[in-house]
Scaffold this active site. Structure first.
Site, PDB file in Angstrom:
ATOM      1  N   SER A  41       0.837  -1.199   0.000  1.00 11.93           N
ATOM      2  CA  SER A  41       0.000   0.000   0.000  1.00 11.93           C
ATOM      3  C   SER A  41       0.873   1.250   0.000  1.00 11.93           C
ATOM      4  CB  SER A  41      -0.841  -0.018   1.278  1.00 11.93           C
ATOM      5  OG  SER A  41      -1.433   1.238   1.485  1.00 11.93           O
ATOM      6  N   TYR A  50      -1.535  -1.132  10.962  1.00  9.96           N
ATOM      7  CA  TYR A  50      -1.841  -1.627   9.609  1.00  9.96           C
ATOM      8  C   TYR A  50      -0.689  -1.276   8.661  1.00  9.96           C
ATOM      9  CZ  TYR A  50      -3.614  -1.815   4.870  1.00  9.96           C
ATOM     10  OH  TYR A  50      -3.742  -2.070   3.518  1.00  9.96           O
ATOM     11  N   LYS A  62       2.217  -3.791   6.691  1.00 11.85           N
ATOM     12  CA  LYS A  62       2.585  -3.842   5.266  1.00 11.85           C
ATOM     13  C   LYS A  62       4.087  -3.653   5.099  1.00 11.85           C
ATOM     14  CE  LYS A  62      -1.361  -4.622   3.462  1.00 11.85           C
ATOM     15  NZ  LYS A  62      -1.597  -5.926   2.833  1.00 11.85           N
TER      16      LYS A  62
HETATM   17  P1  NAD Z   1     -10.915  -7.205   1.513  1.00 13.38           P
HETATM   18  O1  NAD Z   1     -11.087  -7.210   2.983  1.00 13.38           O
HETATM   19  O2  NAD Z   1     -12.107  -6.914   0.663  1.00 13.38           O
HETATM   20  O3  NAD Z   1     -10.300  -8.588   1.014  1.00 13.38           O
HETATM   21  C1  NAD Z   1      -9.397  -9.326   1.797  1.00 13.38           C
HETATM   22  C2  NAD Z   1      -9.880 -10.773   1.798  1.00 13.38           C
HETATM   23  O4  NAD Z   1      -8.959 -11.555   2.560  1.00 13.38           O
HETATM   24  C3  NAD Z   1     -11.251 -10.948   2.442  1.00 13.38           C
HETATM   25  O5  NAD Z   1     -12.084 -11.686   1.578  1.00 13.38           O
HETATM   26  C4  NAD Z   1     -10.969 -11.727   3.736  1.00 13.38           C
HETATM   27  O6  NAD Z   1     -12.037 -12.596   4.069  1.00 13.38           O
HETATM   28  C5  NAD Z   1      -9.680 -12.467   3.373  1.00 13.38           C
HETATM   29  N1  NAD Z   1      -8.817 -12.772   4.517  1.00 13.38           N
HETATM   30  C6  NAD Z   1      -8.395 -11.942   5.502  1.00 13.38           C
HETATM   31  N2  NAD Z   1      -7.584 -12.600   6.347  1.00 13.38           N
HETATM   32  C7  NAD Z   1      -7.474 -13.868   5.868  1.00 13.38           C
HETATM   33  C8  NAD Z   1      -6.773 -15.018   6.311  1.00 13.38           C
HETATM   34  N3  NAD Z   1      -6.035 -14.995   7.421  1.00 13.38           N
HETATM   35  N4  NAD Z   1      -6.873 -16.153   5.588  1.00 13.38           N
HETATM   36  C9  NAD Z   1      -7.636 -16.193   4.471  1.00 13.38           C
HETATM   37  N5  NAD Z   1      -8.336 -15.140   4.016  1.00 13.38           N
HETATM   38  C10 NAD Z   1      -8.248 -13.988   4.708  1.00 13.38           C
HETATM   39  O7  NAD Z   1      -9.734  -6.197   1.199  1.00 13.38           O
HETATM   40  P2  NAD Z   1      -9.262  -5.571  -0.194  1.00 13.38           P
HETATM   41  O8  NAD Z   1      -9.648  -4.154  -0.229  1.00 13.38           O
HETATM   42  O9  NAD Z   1      -9.649  -6.461  -1.306  1.00 13.38           O
HETATM   43  O10 NAD Z   1      -7.690  -5.626   0.020  1.00 13.38           O
HETATM   44  C11 NAD Z   1      -6.897  -6.693  -0.458  1.00 13.38           C
HETATM   45  C12 NAD Z   1      -5.465  -6.448  -0.036  1.00 13.38           C
HETATM   46  O11 NAD Z   1      -5.020  -5.209  -0.555  1.00 13.38           O
HETATM   47  C13 NAD Z   1      -5.266  -6.389   1.480  1.00 13.38           C
HETATM   48  O12 NAD Z   1      -4.055  -7.018   1.798  1.00 13.38           O
HETATM   49  C14 NAD Z   1      -5.181  -4.898   1.740  1.00 13.38           C
HETATM   50  O13 NAD Z   1      -4.422  -4.611   2.885  1.00 13.38           O
HETATM   51  C15 NAD Z   1      -4.490  -4.410   0.481  1.00 13.38           C
HETATM   52  N6  NAD Z   1      -4.774  -2.996   0.189  1.00 13.38           N
HETATM   53  C16 NAD Z   1      -6.070  -2.570   0.108  1.00 13.38           C
HETATM   54  C17 NAD Z   1      -6.352  -1.223  -0.130  1.00 13.38           C
HETATM   55  C18 NAD Z   1      -7.768  -0.736  -0.197  1.00 13.38           C
HETATM   56  O14 NAD Z   1      -7.986   0.482  -0.072  1.00 13.38           O
HETATM   57  N7  NAD Z   1      -8.766  -1.571  -0.411  1.00 13.38           N
HETATM   58  C19 NAD Z   1      -5.281  -0.312  -0.309  1.00 13.38           C
HETATM   59  C20 NAD Z   1      -3.971  -0.788  -0.244  1.00 13.38           C
HETATM   60  C21 NAD Z   1      -3.727  -2.146   0.013  1.00 13.38           C
END
Ligand code: NAD
Ligand code: UDP
Length: 338
Positions: A126, A151, A155
């Site tokens: 991120s 958080y 990362k």
């Molecule tokens: P999200 O919460 O919609 O998706 C994450 C998925 O991971 C969920 O379906 C959850 O059930 C699953 N999950 C969480 N912990 C788990 C575990 N221990 N084992 C198996 N499954 C697990 O989030 P997103 O927005 O799709 O983000 C995806 C990734 O991108 C994350 O790592 C997040 O930190 C990163 N990210 C997101 C954003 C954002 O703004 N959405 C920005 C930068 C980085």
């Protein structure tokens, strides 16, 4: 035979869009998700959109035997690692849960990959690792700054773990993708972001105000040193982001080692500009109030996406209007949660 990718967190927001992109590009897909913030219904919709089947495993990246079973039953070519917890506020009140899930979970995943001789990994990092950027646009060379939440530190720690793996084990091919602000939804309106409870992020909150689920959007600060005083961010369409993963996997296939790429558009928009764009896309007016700054927010942050554009032959093409139009279509199809 098609190459097979394991998508951890593929039932969530970004992972589900990536699953569509990879299925449409001819990869086979296995999704591992514990449904802490995703659903099997989302995965069924991925199949509907792509008109292809995939394998869904309900399980946890921290469960070694589950990982072992997945890698022994499937010839996995690469792992796209989205699984993780992502709420900044929650990470402040429950840091251990974040380090356990995001950091320890990734360590378990990498161990299982090493054991199974699967050494291609694309990791969801991120722009939060840049902290309060010393300059904009932010390039990958910018020093990662002081981080304001567990958080963000989770990362950053995973990035360091991956650097160490790459240094010790030259056979690994690792892409660290630093996302700016993912927004929008699939144009089918079938998949998108479904926050649990009140959204933390701007665009889901605006969508819920437009839909009448929430009364008023709180704009956190209009006294930043930005053109209109509100915070500026680089919003990137989730489909552009998903396509960036495909390009990144193709790029690391050709080169071993660890590579870091910013995935952003290179253009920042203020909160007020986003509100106006959403109003135009939805035809609804957004009721908002100016509040005090939110703790930990930076004034502005937008990407220098040159490295990704040059090395991945990828560019974010979709406009803010498309992001708002797609976010609104998805919102209209969604039902209220708590
Ligand atoms: P999200 O919460 O919609 O998706 C994450 C998925 O991971 C969920 O379906 C959850 O059930 C699953 N999950 C969480 N912990 C788990 C575990 N221990 N084992 C198996 N499954 C697990 O989030 P997103 O927005 O799709 O983000 C995806 C990734 O991108 C994350 O790592 C997040 O930190 C990163 N990210 C997101 C954003 C954002 O703004 N959405 C920005 C930068 C980085
Ligand atoms: N923001 C806001 N009201 C909200 C949510 C966010 O004014 O309810 C602002 C926030 O201060 C920042 C921008 O919108 O300037 C993007 O915030 P978001 O939480 O979506 O992403 P961040 O960049 O903080 O990860």
């Amino acid at each position: 035979m098609n190459k097979k990718v394991l998508i951890t967190g593929g039932a969530g927001y970004i992972g589900s869009h990536a699953a569509v992109t990879f299925l449409e590009a001819g990869y086979d897909v296995v999704i591992l998700d514990n449904f802490s913030n995703g659903s099997a219904d989302t995965v069924r919709r991925v199949e509907d959109i792509s008109k292809r089947g995939l394998r869904l495993i309900e399980g946890d990246i921290r469960d070694k035997s589950c990982l072992h079973q997945i890698f022994s039953e499937n010839e996995v070519y690469a792992v796209l690692h989205f699984a993780g917890l992502k709420s900044v506020a929650e990470s402040v009140s429950d840091p251990l849960r974040y380090y356990e899930n995001n950091v320890a979970g990734t360590v378990f995943l990498c161990e299982a990959m090493e054991e199974a001789n699967v050494r291609r990994l694309v990791f969801s990092s991120s722009a939060t690792v840049y902290g309060d950027p010393v300059e904009n646009p932010v390039s990958e060379r910018c020093l990662t700054g002081k981080l304001s939440s567990p958080y963000g530190r989770s990362k950053s720690m995973v990035e360091e773990v991956l650097q160490d793996i790459a240094a010790a084990k030259p056979a690994w091919h690792i892409a660290i993708l630093r996302y700016f602000n993912p927004a929008g939804a699939h144009p089918s309106g079938l998949i998108g972001e479904s926050p649990n409870g009140p959204p933390n992020n701007l665009i889901p909150y605006i969508s819920q105000v437009a839909a009448g689920w929430r009364d008023v959007l709180r704009v956190f600060g209009d006294d930043y040193p930005t053109p209109d005083g509100t915070g500026v961010r680089d919003y990137i369409h989730v489909q552009d982001l998903a396509e960036g993963h495909l390009s990144a996997l193709e790029a690391i296939n050709k080169r071993a080692g660890l590579h870091i790429w910013n995935l952003g558009t290179g253009r920042g928009y203020s909160v007020l500009e986003v509100i106006r764009a959403f109003e135009i896309a939805s035809g609804r007016s957004i009721n908002f109030e100016i509040e005090r700054r939110r703790l930990g927010d930076v004034a502005e942050c937008w990407a220098d996406p040159t490295k990704a554009q040059m090395e991945l032959n990828w560019k974010a093409n979709r406009s803010l209007t498309e992001m708002m139009t797609d976010a609104w279509r998805w919102q209209k199809n969604s039902l209220p949660s708590a």
